[in-house]
Design an enzyme around this catalytic site. Structure first.
Site, mmCIF file in Angstrom:
data_model
loop_
_atom_site.group_PDB
_atom_site.id
_atom_site.type_symbol
_atom_site.label_atom_id
_atom_site.label_comp_id
_atom_site.label_asym_id
_atom_site.label_seq_id
_atom_site.Cartn_x
_atom_site.Cartn_y
_atom_site.Cartn_z
ATOM 1 N N ALA A 253 0.799 -1.237 0.000
ATOM 2 C CA ALA A 253 0.000 0.000 0.000
ATOM 3 C C ALA A 253 0.826 1.279 0.000
ATOM 4 O O ALA A 253 0.303 2.354 0.290
ATOM 5 C CB ALA A 253 -1.000 0.014 1.143
ATOM 6 N N ALA A 254 2.115 1.182 -0.346
ATOM 7 C CA ALA A 254 2.921 2.415 -0.483
ATOM 8 C C ALA A 254 2.291 3.295 -1.560
ATOM 9 O O ALA A 254 2.126 4.504 -1.379
ATOM 10 C CB ALA A 254 4.356 2.064 -0.861
ATOM 11 N N GLY A 255 1.924 2.668 -2.671
ATOM 12 C CA GLY A 255 1.304 3.418 -3.769
ATOM 13 C C GLY A 255 -0.031 4.020 -3.339
ATOM 14 O O GLY A 255 -0.358 5.153 -3.704
ATOM 15 N N ASP A 256 -0.804 3.292 -2.554
ATOM 16 C CA ASP A 256 -2.100 3.802 -2.098
ATOM 17 C C ASP A 256 -1.916 5.004 -1.174
ATOM 18 O O ASP A 256 -2.637 6.002 -1.277
ATOM 19 C CB ASP A 256 -2.879 2.698 -1.366
ATOM 20 C CG ASP A 256 -3.287 1.577 -2.306
ATOM 21 O OD1 ASP A 256 -3.398 1.830 -3.518
ATOM 22 O OD2 ASP A 256 -3.496 0.444 -1.823
#
Ligand code: ATP
Length: 307
Positions: A253-256
């Site tokens: 979830a880094a991108g989220d």
């Protein structure tokens, strides 16, 4: 300062994770696993990240009328997300992901989209009241494409900029009719390659891929490059905004987190480079912690690291 209104449309899943020595083979029963559950789904992760980063977030999603839907809803309320446009589906279960994680770190994931796959264009139109006054609409690709397109059209009608995170990687290029409605497209390296046909390995290839995506009708492209940061490209500016150095523990979830924080920073009036700097810091904080939604940082933490 009043919090800017951010509208997020997308998915919510419950991740059910079993950690065990190795991934079971077809037909095999393997004992000795450790079980945890975690709130996930790209839409929900981005809504929670935006709320913690300082947004007044409204979330459009379809949940099942089951225990998992109840738990997800309680989580959104705890993060002070506006849940008035959340739909409950009596016929279809909430989205779930069954995840095996082996001792080697290798994983195997099966997703049942459930109610997420039943979020329709009509649902979006029924939630039209949420659009006026919103400073951004944030979407991903875990809900049906016609629904995403319908929401982008409504956003256009109400003058709301669209941030589209084209994840998970689509199996084919996105329709130009959708891309023309997108203000900011935020692929990672894999998604950028799939959508542009250009392999992204460094700054030069990121620029080339972003340029190809601009030609498909998007206004601005931001390619996230993991620990390296993010590459910004539009008709006026181009360049790498370096990531924040941290000790990575779990990049889930880094991108989220990046997308949720980016929407808030832009809605507060920061320019693109400053907003990416803010989003890089939020995402870097999230990789220092385990899990998807549990790892999204609070505004105070982001500000502390930004200084
Ligand atoms: P995921 O699928 O894990 O959610 P992603 O592939 O969509 O991530 P990435 O490009 O890997 O997205 O990461 C998004 C952003 O997170 C990056 O632009 C960067 O700001 C931050 N980031 C990711 N990994 C690291 C890291 N190891 N150290 C610092 N920042 C990171």
């Amino acid at each position: 300062m009043t919090k800017p209104r951010i509208l997020v449309l997308g998915s919510s899943n419950t991740d059910m994770i079993i950690k065990l020595a190795r991934i079971p083979r077809p037909g095999e029963t393997l004992l000795g696993g450790k079980f945890t559950t975690a709130a996930g789904g790209k839409g929900a992760n981005q809504a929670v990240a935006a709320a913690r980063a300082g947004g007044d977030v409204a979330f459009i999603v379809r949940l099942g009328k089951d225990m998992f839907g109840d738990q997800a809803l309680a989580g959104f309320k705890a993060d002070k997300i506006d849940t008035r446009h959340i739909l409950r589906d009596a016929k279809t279960p909430s989205g779930v992901a069954l995840i095996f994680v082996a001792g080697s770190g290798e994983n195997s994931i099966a997703v049942a989209s459930g109610a997420n796959a039943r979020l329709t264009s009509a649902d979006v139109r029924a939630a039209e009241a949420a659009f006026p006054g919103s400073k951004a609409l944030v979407m991903q690709l875990e809900t049906p494409l016609p629904t995403v397109t319908a929401a982008a059209k409504l956003a256009k009608k109400h003058g709301v900029p669209v941030i589209l995170n084209p994840a998970p990687a689509p199996s084919e290029k996105l329709p130009p009719a959708l891309l023309r409605l997108v203000s900011i497209l935020t692929p990672n390296e894999t998604e950028a390659e799939l959508l542009s046909g250009i392999k992204v390995t460094d700054e030069a290839s990121a620029r080339e891929a972003a340029h190809a995506l601009l030609k498909q009708g998007v206004e601005t492209v931001i390619i996230t490059l993991g620990a390296k940061g993010a590459y910004l490209h539009n008709a006026r500016t181009s360049g790498l905004i370096p990531g924040r150095k941290v000790k990575a523990v779990d990049t889930t979830a880094a991108g989220d987190t990046f997308n949720g924080a980016l929407a808030v920073a832009l809605a507060e009036g920061r320019d693109l480079s400053e907003a990416i700097r803010f989003a890089n810091v939020a995402a870097a904080l999230s990789v220092t912690r385990l899990g998807a939604q549990p790892s999204a940082p609070a505004r105070t933490e982001i500000e502390r690291l930004l200084k």
